[in-house]
Design a protein around this motif. Structure first.
Motif, PDB file in Angstrom:
ATOM      1  N   SER A  42       0.707  -1.225  -0.112  1.00 55.28           N
ATOM      2  CA  SER A  42       0.038  -0.237   0.014  1.00 55.28           C
ATOM      3  C   SER A  42       0.896   1.163   0.063  1.00 55.28           C
ATOM      4  O   SER A  42       2.267   1.107   0.212  1.00 55.28           O
ATOM      5  CB  SER A  42      -0.924  -0.011   1.171  1.00 55.28           C
ATOM      6  OG  SER A  42      -0.350   0.149   2.511  1.00 55.28           O
ATOM      7  N   GLY A  43       0.494   2.429  -0.118  1.00 59.45           N
ATOM      8  CA  GLY A  43       0.965   3.471  -0.246  1.00 59.45           C
ATOM      9  C   GLY A  43       1.693   3.706   1.103  1.00 59.45           C
ATOM     10  O   GLY A  43       2.537   4.199   1.322  1.00 59.45           O
ATOM     11  N   MET A  44       0.743   3.612   2.419  1.00 59.79           N
ATOM     12  CA  MET A  44       1.224   3.833   3.761  1.00 59.79           C
ATOM     13  C   MET A  44       2.434   2.700   3.964  1.00 59.79           C
ATOM     14  O   MET A  44       3.180   3.112   4.756  1.00 59.79           O
ATOM     15  CB  MET A  44      -0.067   3.404   4.584  1.00 59.79           C
ATOM     16  CG  MET A  44      -0.830   4.720   4.952  1.00 59.79           C
ATOM     17  SD  MET A  44      -0.293   6.315   4.885  1.00 59.79           S
ATOM     18  CE  MET A  44       0.737   6.096   6.202  1.00 59.79           C
ATOM     19  N   ILE A  47       5.230   4.425   2.745  1.00 55.72           N
ATOM     20  CA  ILE A  47       5.696   5.615   3.691  1.00 55.72           C
ATOM     21  C   ILE A  47       6.304   5.005   4.873  1.00 55.72           C
ATOM     22  O   ILE A  47       7.374   5.436   5.591  1.00 55.72           O
ATOM     23  CB  ILE A  47       4.465   6.481   4.102  1.00 55.72           C
ATOM     24  CG1 ILE A  47       4.288   7.228   2.772  1.00 55.72           C
ATOM     25  CG2 ILE A  47       4.802   7.389   5.101  1.00 55.72           C
ATOM     26  CD1 ILE A  47       2.910   7.855   2.716  1.00 55.72           C
ATOM     27  N   TYR A  68      -1.911  14.148   3.436  1.00 56.81           N
ATOM     28  CA  TYR A  68      -2.574  13.110   3.675  1.00 56.81           C
ATOM     29  C   TYR A  68      -2.593  12.728   5.252  1.00 56.81           C
ATOM     30  O   TYR A  68      -1.307  12.458   5.763  1.00 56.81           O
ATOM     31  CB  TYR A  68      -2.229  11.659   2.841  1.00 56.81           C
ATOM     32  CG  TYR A  68      -3.107  10.647   3.132  1.00 56.81           C
ATOM     33  CD1 TYR A  68      -4.266  10.469   2.937  1.00 56.81           C
ATOM     34  CD2 TYR A  68      -2.603   9.530   3.479  1.00 56.81           C
ATOM     35  CE1 TYR A  68      -5.212   9.538   3.106  1.00 56.81           C
ATOM     36  CE2 TYR A  68      -3.145   8.477   3.465  1.00 56.81           C
ATOM     37  CZ  TYR A  68      -4.617   8.344   3.494  1.00 56.81           C
ATOM     38  OH  TYR A  68      -5.299   7.249   3.881  1.00 56.81           O
ATOM     39  N   GLU A 108       4.609  16.755   0.115  1.00 51.34           N
ATOM     40  CA  GLU A 108       3.418  16.376  -0.476  1.00 51.34           C
ATOM     41  C   GLU A 108       2.800  17.463  -1.398  1.00 51.34           C
ATOM     42  O   GLU A 108       2.326  18.481  -0.734  1.00 51.34           O
ATOM     43  CB  GLU A 108       2.393  15.610   0.505  1.00 51.34           C
ATOM     44  CG  GLU A 108       1.255  15.054  -0.409  1.00 51.34           C
ATOM     45  CD  GLU A 108       0.325  14.329   0.544  1.00 51.34           C
ATOM     46  OE1 GLU A 108       0.573  13.953   1.660  1.00 51.34           O
ATOM     47  OE2 GLU A 108      -0.847  14.714   0.579  1.00 51.34           O
ATOM     48  N   ASN A 112      -2.777  16.676  -0.816  1.00 49.76           N
ATOM     49  CA  ASN A 112      -4.133  16.110  -0.801  1.00 49.76           C
ATOM     50  C   ASN A 112      -4.853  16.231   0.762  1.00 49.76           C
ATOM     51  O   ASN A 112      -4.425  15.867   1.668  1.00 49.76           O
ATOM     52  CB  ASN A 112      -4.050  14.645  -0.813  1.00 49.76           C
ATOM     53  CG  ASN A 112      -5.256  13.917  -0.540  1.00 49.76           C
ATOM     54  OD1 ASN A 112      -6.272  14.313  -0.629  1.00 49.76           O
ATOM     55  ND2 ASN A 112      -5.210  12.481  -0.241  1.00 49.76           N
ATOM     56  N   ASP A 137       5.977  12.602  -1.532  1.00 52.23           N
ATOM     57  CA  ASP A 137       4.844  11.831  -1.671  1.00 52.23           C
ATOM     58  C   ASP A 137       4.306  12.222  -3.004  1.00 52.23           C
ATOM     59  O   ASP A 137       3.712  13.273  -3.136  1.00 52.23           O
ATOM     60  CB  ASP A 137       3.887  11.912  -0.332  1.00 52.23           C
ATOM     61  CG  ASP A 137       2.607  10.905  -0.889  1.00 52.23           C
ATOM     62  OD1 ASP A 137       2.495  10.528  -1.923  1.00 52.23           O
ATOM     63  OD2 ASP A 137       2.050  10.359   0.256  1.00 52.23           O
ATOM     64  N   THR A 139       1.908  10.910  -4.834  1.00 53.96           N
ATOM     65  CA  THR A 139       0.673   9.871  -5.225  1.00 53.96           C
ATOM     66  C   THR A 139      -0.022  10.828  -6.091  1.00 53.96           C
ATOM     67  O   THR A 139      -0.850  10.246  -7.231  1.00 53.96           O
ATOM     68  CB  THR A 139       0.115   9.779  -3.880  1.00 53.96           C
ATOM     69  OG1 THR A 139       0.764   8.901  -2.870  1.00 53.96           O
ATOM     70  CG2 THR A 139      -1.356   9.034  -4.129  1.00 53.96           C
ATOM     71  N   ALA A 159       1.551   5.949  -3.546  1.00 48.15           N
ATOM     72  CA  ALA A 159       0.181   5.139  -3.386  1.00 48.15           C
ATOM     73  C   ALA A 159      -0.134   4.619  -4.954  1.00 48.15           C
ATOM     74  O   ALA A 159      -0.634   5.512  -5.460  1.00 48.15           O
ATOM     75  CB  ALA A 159      -0.819   5.705  -2.714  1.00 48.15           C
ATOM     76  N   THR A 161      -2.260   2.468  -5.532  1.00 51.71           N
ATOM     77  CA  THR A 161      -3.544   2.531  -5.170  1.00 51.71           C
ATOM     78  C   THR A 161      -4.408   3.243  -6.152  1.00 51.71           C
ATOM     79  O   THR A 161      -5.373   2.874  -6.654  1.00 51.71           O
ATOM     80  CB  THR A 161      -3.870   2.490  -3.868  1.00 51.71           C
ATOM     81  OG1 THR A 161      -3.102   1.982  -2.930  1.00 51.71           O
ATOM     82  CG2 THR A 161      -5.392   2.318  -3.422  1.00 51.71           C
ATOM     83  N   LYS A 162      -3.964   4.423  -6.313  1.00 46.08           N
ATOM     84  CA  LYS A 162      -4.546   5.642  -7.077  1.00 46.08           C
ATOM     85  C   LYS A 162      -4.307   5.324  -8.682  1.00 46.08           C
ATOM     86  O   LYS A 162      -4.535   4.195  -9.126  1.00 46.08           O
ATOM     87  CB  LYS A 162      -4.112   6.999  -6.681  1.00 46.08           C
ATOM     88  CG  LYS A 162      -4.013   6.899  -4.948  1.00 46.08           C
ATOM     89  CD  LYS A 162      -5.144   6.603  -4.239  1.00 46.08           C
ATOM     90  CE  LYS A 162      -5.013   6.786  -2.924  1.00 46.08           C
ATOM     91  NZ  LYS A 162      -6.271   6.311  -1.983  1.00 46.08           N
ATOM     92  N   LEU A 171      -4.773  -2.161  -3.746  1.00 44.57           N
ATOM     93  CA  LEU A 171      -3.855  -1.248  -2.833  1.00 44.57           C
ATOM     94  C   LEU A 171      -2.499  -1.790  -3.300  1.00 44.57           C
ATOM     95  O   LEU A 171      -2.088  -2.850  -3.305  1.00 44.57           O
ATOM     96  CB  LEU A 171      -4.237  -1.253  -1.494  1.00 44.57           C
ATOM     97  CG  LEU A 171      -5.505  -0.580  -1.173  1.00 44.57           C
ATOM     98  CD1 LEU A 171      -6.709  -1.346  -1.036  1.00 44.57           C
ATOM     99  CD2 LEU A 171      -5.091   0.195   0.485  1.00 44.57           C
ATOM    100  N   PHE A 172      -1.514  -0.651  -3.445  1.00 42.61           N
ATOM    101  CA  PHE A 172      -0.079  -0.907  -3.723  1.00 42.61           C
ATOM    102  C   PHE A 172       0.576   0.348  -3.443  1.00 42.61           C
ATOM    103  O   PHE A 172      -0.055   1.523  -3.365  1.00 42.61           O
ATOM    104  CB  PHE A 172      -0.231  -1.209  -5.124  1.00 42.61           C
ATOM    105  CG  PHE A 172       0.954  -2.273  -5.463  1.00 42.61           C
ATOM    106  CD1 PHE A 172       0.744  -3.540  -5.241  1.00 42.61           C
ATOM    107  CD2 PHE A 172       1.985  -1.957  -6.053  1.00 42.61           C
ATOM    108  CE1 PHE A 172       1.763  -4.522  -5.467  1.00 42.61           C
ATOM    109  CE2 PHE A 172       3.247  -2.719  -6.444  1.00 42.61           C
ATOM    110  CZ  PHE A 172       3.142  -4.169  -6.186  1.00 42.61           C
ATOM    111  N   PHE A 290      -8.922   8.048  -5.035  1.00 43.18           N
ATOM    112  CA  PHE A 290      -9.072   8.590  -6.350  1.00 43.18           C
ATOM    113  C   PHE A 290      -8.063   7.969  -7.258  1.00 43.18           C
ATOM    114  O   PHE A 290      -7.621   7.151  -6.902  1.00 43.18           O
ATOM    115  CB  PHE A 290      -8.362  10.175  -6.027  1.00 43.18           C
ATOM    116  CG  PHE A 290      -7.370  10.403  -5.412  1.00 43.18           C
ATOM    117  CD1 PHE A 290      -5.987  10.465  -6.003  1.00 43.18           C
ATOM    118  CD2 PHE A 290      -7.170  10.677  -3.841  1.00 43.18           C
ATOM    119  CE1 PHE A 290      -4.922  10.525  -5.385  1.00 43.18           C
ATOM    120  CE2 PHE A 290      -5.875  10.748  -3.354  1.00 43.18           C
ATOM    121  CZ  PHE A 290      -4.762  10.749  -4.060  1.00 43.18           C
TER     122      PHE A 290
END
Ligand code: PLP
Length: 333
Positions: A42-44, A47, A68, A108, A112, A137, A139, A159, A161-162, A171-172, A290
């Motif tokens: 995931s993005g997290m 991070i 975020y 970032e 976001n 970040d 993303t 992320a 994921t987006k 999620l990635f 998103f």
């Protein structure tokens, strides 16, 4: 697990250590970033890998107050008890106050959900002079829209994921850096913490990356069209989109971004107006994410972000733009 007889050197050994589908997706991510990339679930997770593989007790970190929110919660809940302190600074004020004493400066941009920008090159130069490592970040933009490593950042986290996954079904995340030690530490963290991506998820992101360029292009172009029309709409009280000439971030966006992105921040009169707009619009999916092929939106104050109650983050998808605009206009009316 893999078949592993005899001397294990040079072979796939165990699924927490390596996986050929990770290698395939990391090759594409690395190509996009022009830097080695390490895949995460995931993005997290990306991070977290950056924080926990680089920081030690006594270090100080600078985080955006308007980025975020989960990144700040992670720092409060898990960095602070380990003796890693952090400060918050508004993205537009990132250069104010300097970077003395920071081990890591995290940016970032566009942030976001507010979509404020900071000057990555200027932050990187000043942070490096103060001895800090700069993490960006990326993303909200992807490597097609903004290239933080070329602007001087040491590490990109994102992320996937987006927009990179792009179909709202996975999620990635990834860490990218041209610093071999950073990449080695991220790989060690993944292997030892066990925060590994699933091979099927890696395959889905690999498939998503095949079309990222065309989807991102379409989404950014449609967002430009829709932002211009929203700006003129009487139901919209305020709008943020870096591509609008009168947006406070426009000059910086022109200087450091290759596109203006697919996210638009619009403020309607109230919580009810914002929720009604999202619910009524036939082509908007209500969702807290998103970057997917389908346009989605969310009233961000529901998570406690420091935005107006009627603030909606709109993620423009790949629908035909005139049909999308008709649906938006109808829902606003
Ligand atoms: C800017 C930004 N960074 C990181 C993340 C975390 O990504 P994930 O949900 O894949 O952990 C998000 C998720 O919304 C995000 O918007």
């Amino acid at each position: 697990m893999y078949n592993l007889p005899g001397d294990p050197a040079g072979f796939a050994q165990y699924g927490r250590f390596n996986n050929p589908t990770w290698d395939a997706v990391e090759e594409i991510l690395g190509h996009l970033e022009a830097a080695p990339a390490v895949a995460f679930p995931s993005g997290m997770a990306a991070i977290s890998a950056t924080f926990f593989s680089l920081l030690k007790g006594g270090d100080r970190v600078l985080l955006p107050s308007d980025g975020y929110y989960t990144t700040r919660v992670l720092a409060e809940r898990f960095l602070k008890p380990l003796g890693v302190s952090f400060d918050l600074r508004a993205t537009t004020a990132y250069l104010d106050g300097g970077f003395d004493g920071y081990r890591l400066v995290f940016v970032e941009t566009p942030a976001n959900p507010g979509l404020d920008l900071c000057d990555i090159a200027a932050v990187a130069a000043a942070a490096h002079a103060a001895g800090a490592t700069v993490v960006a970040d990326n993303t909200t933009m992807t490597a097609y829209g903004q290239r933080p490593l070329d602007l001087g950042a040491d590490i990109v986290v994102a992320a996937d994921t987006k927009a990179p996954g792009g179909h709202s079904d996975v999620l990635f995340g990834h860490v990218a850096s041209r610093d071999d030690a950073v990449i080695a530490a991220a790989r060690d963290w993944r292997k030892l913490s066990g925060a590994i991506p699933g091979p099927f998820e890696a395959w889905l992101v690999h498939r998503g990356l095949e079309t990222l360029e065309v989807r991102f292009d379409r989404m950014c172009s449609s967002a430009e069209t829709i932002a211009r029309r929203l700006r003129e709409h009487p139901k919209i009280e305020a709008i943020r989109f870096p591509g609008l000439e009168d947006d406070p971030s426009h000059a910086l966006a022109l200087a450091q971004m290759d596109r203006f992105g697919f996210l638009i921040g619009v403020t309607l009169a109230s919580q009810e107006a914002a929720e009604g707009f999202i619910d009524r619009c036939a082509l908007i999916q209500p969702a807290t994410s998103f970057g997917g092929v389908h346009t989605s939106a969310e009233r961000r104050a529901r998570w406690g972000d420091a935005v107006a109650p009627g603030f909606v983050r709109l993620s423009v998808g790949c629908e035909p733009v005139e049909e999308l605009w008709s649906a938006i206009e109808q829902a606003l009316g």
